[in-house]
Design a protein around this motif. Structure first.
Motif, mmCIF file in Angstrom:
data_model
loop_
_atom_site.group_PDB
_atom_site.id
_atom_site.type_symbol
_atom_site.label_atom_id
_atom_site.label_comp_id
_atom_site.label_asym_id
_atom_site.label_seq_id
_atom_site.Cartn_x
_atom_site.Cartn_y
_atom_site.Cartn_z
ATOM 1 N N ASP A 24 31.104 -2.690 29.866
ATOM 2 C CA ASP A 24 30.389 -2.504 31.139
ATOM 3 C C ASP A 24 29.579 -1.207 31.139
ATOM 4 O OD1 ASP A 24 31.250 -4.894 32.244
ATOM 5 O OD2 ASP A 24 32.973 -3.970 33.254
ATOM 6 N N LYS A 27 26.474 -1.715 28.968
ATOM 7 C CA LYS A 27 25.482 -2.552 29.652
ATOM 8 C C LYS A 27 24.704 -1.738 30.679
ATOM 9 C CE LYS A 27 27.900 -6.906 29.078
ATOM 10 N NZ LYS A 27 28.744 -7.913 29.727
ATOM 11 N N LYS A 28 25.395 -0.884 31.421
ATOM 12 C CA LYS A 28 24.724 -0.052 32.421
ATOM 13 C C LYS A 28 23.769 0.944 31.760
ATOM 14 C CE LYS A 28 28.276 -0.407 35.960
ATOM 15 N NZ LYS A 28 29.395 0.254 36.625
ATOM 16 N N GLU A 30 22.339 0.637 28.809
ATOM 17 C CA GLU A 30 21.210 -0.104 28.251
ATOM 18 C C GLU A 30 20.233 -0.550 29.339
ATOM 19 O OE1 GLU A 30 23.264 -3.061 25.887
ATOM 20 O OE2 GLU A 30 22.865 -1.891 24.073
ATOM 21 N N SER A 31 20.736 -1.005 30.474
ATOM 22 C CA SER A 31 19.820 -1.477 31.520
ATOM 23 C C SER A 31 18.996 -0.336 32.108
ATOM 24 C CB SER A 31 20.585 -2.214 32.624
ATOM 25 O OG SER A 31 21.357 -1.318 33.385
ATOM 26 N N LYS A 32 19.547 0.859 32.127
ATOM 27 C CA LYS A 32 18.851 2.006 32.726
ATOM 28 C C LYS A 32 17.912 2.718 31.742
ATOM 29 C CE LYS A 32 18.361 5.386 35.796
ATOM 30 N NZ LYS A 32 18.108 5.379 37.183
ATOM 31 N N LYS A 36 15.628 -3.267 25.435
ATOM 32 C CA LYS A 36 16.298 -4.271 24.599
ATOM 33 C C LYS A 36 15.258 -5.296 24.174
ATOM 34 C CE LYS A 36 20.318 -5.090 24.172
ATOM 35 N NZ LYS A 36 21.275 -4.900 23.107
ATOM 36 N N LYS A 51 13.377 3.829 26.922
ATOM 37 C CA LYS A 51 12.315 3.578 27.878
ATOM 38 C C LYS A 51 11.408 4.802 27.922
ATOM 39 C CE LYS A 51 14.791 0.192 30.572
ATOM 40 N NZ LYS A 51 15.351 -0.212 31.848
ATOM 41 N N TYR A 121 24.525 7.752 35.691
ATOM 42 C CA TYR A 121 23.363 7.158 35.023
ATOM 43 C C TYR A 121 22.056 7.783 35.518
ATOM 44 C CZ TYR A 121 27.118 4.039 33.769
ATOM 45 O OH TYR A 121 28.319 3.558 33.312
#
Length: 150
Positions: A24, A27-28, A30-32, A36, A51, A121
């Protein structure tokens, strides 16, 4: 953890995150912070898939770890992610702790790639094997200040 134990760093200052909890967190992160491109974007190359809106400082002696306390509040518990990419890039570990014990541990180990990430994050730091400290998010302002002082 053996290094932390040798340095007498207690679990409340630095501890490993269990295998059931780290997916988890990853995933957080990577999303921020991570682009990917596909499911093969590997953890140990996160720094190469960040990013936009990043800032980098070069540390030719691979010693950016010595300056982390100038970027991260000593009372802030952070995620610390390590990968021994020279031995087995598929293995990585997730820890949580404060920056001063993390610096103590980094000072005892050979150079390797690592990430330090805000548990909120808000920011992301990576030191790669090319001698660069790369930051995203709210840490960039402090990195600019650091650049002017080193």
């Amino acid at each position: 953890m053996a290094t932390a134990k040798d340095l007498k760093i207690t679990d409340d200052k630095f501890d490993v995150i269990g295998i059931h909890d780290w997916p988890d967190v990853f995933k957080k992160i990577e999303s921020k912070f991570i682009v990917k491109k596909n499911t093969n974007t590997r953890f140990n190359w996160w720094w190469d898939n960040l990013k936009s809106d990043r800032f980098s400082l070069e540390f030719p002696n691979d010693d950016a770890w010595k300056y982390l306390h100038l970027l991260i509040d000593k009372d802030e518990k952070v995620w610390f992610i390590v990968c021994d990419s020279s031995r087995d890039p598929s293995k990585y570990w997730l820890f949580e702790g404060f920056i001063e014990p993390i610096q103590q541990i980094l000072g005892q180990l050979n150079a390797f790639e690592y990430y330090v990430v805000s548990k909120k994050y808000d920011w992301f730091l990576a030191e790669n094997h090319h001698g660069y400290l790369i930051g995203l998010g709210s840490v960039k302002g402090k990195m600019l200040e650091l650049k002017d002082s080193i």
